[in-house]
Each structure stands twice: as structure tokens, then as C-alpha cells.
Design a protein around this motif. Structure first.
Motif: not given
Length: 118
Positions: A103-118
Motif C-alpha cells: 500500500d504505497p500511500r500508507t507506507a509513505v504516510a508512515l515514513i513522513e509521520n515518523a520524520l515529523h515526529r523525530s
């Protein structure tokens, strides 16, 4: 196909199935501090790949492994262009990871959310 996970402060890309054989890798771990971002990009498979070393490339079937182009090293693991994502990296062995995920959109959202939290 690849599975994307966030493990603490790392992005973990696990290569699944026979793709491990074609890509000559089973797992890539990158500190989130070296991940610049991720995008859904089915059109990237039409771009030139460069020199394969090592890996497999059968147009329309599979692109897997390490490719060198314009002085950059790019890791590929894609069968289905519609499920391709691009992960941009800095200060890593690879400049980019181009992988197929369920699921490309879910994978990208997971990565982007982790970047914004770090």
C-alpha cells in the motif's frame, strides 16, 4: 515486494520473498535522520536505471538490486510500477531506495509521520 517499518529511530526496509535473491539484499536499515522524505512515484520505473551492479533487470517484469547512475547509487525492488515508492536519503550508501510496497500511500504516510515526529 518490500515491507516498511519504523523501529525506534530507524527506517527498516525488509525485502520479501524471492526478491531477496534478485536484489541480493534482505534488509536495509537507515537512521531516520538520514531520510529526507518519501513519495508515491509509479512513473519512476520509466526512467533510466543506470548500470546494474549487482542485481536483476527485466523490463516490465522486475528491477531489483543496486544501480549506478550519474554518480549515485540507487537500490531498486519493483515489479509493479503502480506500487512503487521512492525514499530519498542523505549521507547514506544509497541516494534513493525505490521499492514496491503493498500500500504505497500508507507506507509513505508512515515514513513522513515518523520524520515529523523525530
Amino acid at each position: 515486494m518490500a515491507r516498511i517499518e519504523i523501529d525506534g529511530g530507524d527506517l527498516v526496509v525488509t525485502i520479501e520473498g524471492l526478491d531477496k535473491l534478485w536484489a541480493l539484499k534482505s534488509r536495509l536499515t537507515v537512521p531516520l535522520t538520514n531520510v529526507r522524505g518519501a513519495t508515491v512515484d509509479p512513473g519512476i520505473v520509466k526512467e533510466p536505471k543506470g548500470i546494474r551492479a549487482p542485481g536483476a533487470h527485466l523490463p516490465g517484469v522486475i528491477t531489483a538490486g543496486t544501480f549506478h547512475r550519474d554518480g549515485e547509487r540507487v537500490f531498486w525492488d519493483v515489479h509493479d510500477a503502480a506500487k512503487a515508492i521512492v525514499i530519498e536519503l542523505a549521507d547514506e550508501r544509497y541516494a534513493r531506495l525505490v521499492v514496491e510496497v503493498e500500500d504505497p500511500r500508507t507506507a509513505v504516510a508512515l515514513i513522513e509521520n515518523a520524520l515529523h515526529r523525530s
